[in-house]
Scaffold this motif. Structure first.
Motif, mmCIF file in Angstrom:
data_model
loop_
_atom_site.group_PDB
_atom_site.id
_atom_site.type_symbol
_atom_site.label_atom_id
_atom_site.label_comp_id
_atom_site.label_asym_id
_atom_site.label_seq_id
_atom_site.Cartn_x
_atom_site.Cartn_y
_atom_site.Cartn_z
ATOM 1 N N SER A 88 5.877 -9.960 9.247
ATOM 2 C CA SER A 88 4.537 -9.419 10.015
ATOM 3 C C SER A 88 3.896 -8.127 9.285
ATOM 4 N N ARG A 98 -0.236 2.199 20.040
ATOM 5 C CA ARG A 98 0.246 2.560 18.805
ATOM 6 C C ARG A 98 -0.809 3.389 18.073
ATOM 7 N N LEU A 153 3.939 -0.283 5.743
ATOM 8 C CA LEU A 153 3.634 -1.084 6.985
ATOM 9 C C LEU A 153 4.076 -2.591 6.888
ATOM 10 N N ASP A 154 3.521 -3.156 5.904
ATOM 11 C CA ASP A 154 3.607 -4.597 5.729
ATOM 12 C C ASP A 154 5.366 -5.017 5.664
ATOM 13 N N HIS A 155 5.612 -6.086 6.351
ATOM 14 C CA HIS A 155 6.855 -6.723 6.089
ATOM 15 C C HIS A 155 6.662 -8.086 5.754
ATOM 16 N N GLU A 199 2.329 -4.603 10.652
ATOM 17 C CA GLU A 199 2.185 -3.789 11.726
ATOM 18 C C GLU A 199 0.436 -3.367 12.073
ATOM 19 N N ARG A 200 0.357 -3.367 13.414
ATOM 20 C CA ARG A 200 -1.093 -3.190 13.936
ATOM 21 C C ARG A 200 -0.880 -2.191 14.715
ATOM 22 N N PHE A 201 -2.218 -1.575 14.871
ATOM 23 C CA PHE A 201 -2.332 -0.435 15.622
ATOM 24 C C PHE A 201 -3.439 -0.398 16.579
ATOM 25 N N HIS A 259 -5.079 -3.910 9.784
ATOM 26 C CA HIS A 259 -3.856 -3.363 10.700
ATOM 27 C C HIS A 259 -4.268 -2.682 12.047
#
Length: 291
Positions: free
Chosen positions: A179, A114, A174-176, A181-183, A233
């Motif tokens: 969780s 990602r 990106l944040d929920h 999101e990480r790349f 991230h």
């Protein structure tokens, strides 16, 4: 008047106006008006130029003579072999930025992963990478809704489907709740020019969006912000790659080291100037150092 004569006059006019690439500018603008390539001009330059096309060409020349970028006049620019639509809402993709793409590809040996492109603009970096790594999932974020719409348009016209463009302020979006999101890779060509830099009053920079060019702290504020925030991230072992000004390599490496990145380095462009600095996430969420 033949096309050859028309081009010769146009090149002189642009040269007198200070264009460093007057003949090329004239050829690109005329090709745009005629919807032909430059080979056509070399082959059929002795043909008579129709009055309607001459009038359209003259209007573009007048705009270029006062400095308006060719990419804004034609509405497109080539980057990484991809023909991208451009607009005044985004920076113009430049060849120097292709080094950032090269560096990202060099750190993307796995067939899947990602990548996050922050400040995506036209989508140039995200789309160039995605075209080379179809197995990767790519996200591009920009604060400007107009830029995101343009990037989505470029993805559609190029039929590149592994990219998701979103509106957001750097990492927002990106944040929920469940969780983060990480790349595997995070890349960016952020604003890095100081507000008092004299280059802002010269050339194409006069017409490009100032918010995409200028940062506080002598151009380092956004770079430092990304260095700190990217850690939350990146996956363990992931890489952050940042394009910056030719005099900022040491400062960006220092920021990377201070934030705990390992394997920091700066890559130079074809002119021998510092251009891209990078570092590796060497700690996981728990703070345990990777082996």
């Amino acid at each position: 008047m033949t096309f050859d004569t028309l081009l010769a006059r146009a090149a002189r006019r642009l040269a007198d106006a200070g264009s460093p690439s007057a003949r090329l500018d004239a050829e690109v603008l005329l090709c745009h008006v005629l919807d032909v390539d430059r080979t056509w001009l070399y082959t059929w330059g002795d043909r008579q130029a129709p009055s309607l096309e001459r009038a359209r060409f003259e209007a573009l020349l007048a705009a270029r003579a006062v400095g308006c970028p060719v990419a804004y006049l034609t509405g497109e620019r080539e980057f990484w072999g991809l023909r991208l639509a451009t607009s005044s809402h985004t920076l113009i993709p430049r060849p120097d930025t292709e080094q950032l793409v090269e560096a990202a590809l060099a750190h993307a040996a796995s067939p899947r992963g990602r990548l996050l492109d922050l400040g995506t603009g036209t989508g140039a970096i995200a789309l160039a990478f995605a075209s080379e790594r179809p197995g990767w999932s790519v996200v591009g974020i920009d604060l400007s809704p107009e830029a995101v719409a343009l990037a989505r348009h470029n993805a559609e016209r190029l039929a590149i489907g592994n990219v998701d463009f979103r509106v957001g302020d750097w990492f927002t979006g990106l944040d929920h709740e469940e969780s983060v999101e990480r790349f595997t890779l995070i890349v960016s060509n952020p604003p890095y020019i100081a507000a008092d830099d004299p280059h802002l009053a010269r050339g194409d920079l006069r017409f490009e969006p100032r918010g995409a060019l200028v940062a506080a702290e002598q151009g380092l504020a956004d770079l430092r912000h990304l260095v700190v925030e990217a850690r939350g991230h990146l996956v363990p072992g992931g890489w952050l790659l940042l394009e910056h000004g030719h005099g900022q390599g040491a400062a960006v490496r220092e920021a990377l080291a201070d934030a705990g990145y390992g394997e920091t380095a700066t890559l130079r462009d074809i002119g021998g100037h510092d251009r891209v600095s990078l570092g590796r996430q060497v700690q996981g969420e728990t703070g345990a150092r990777l082996t």
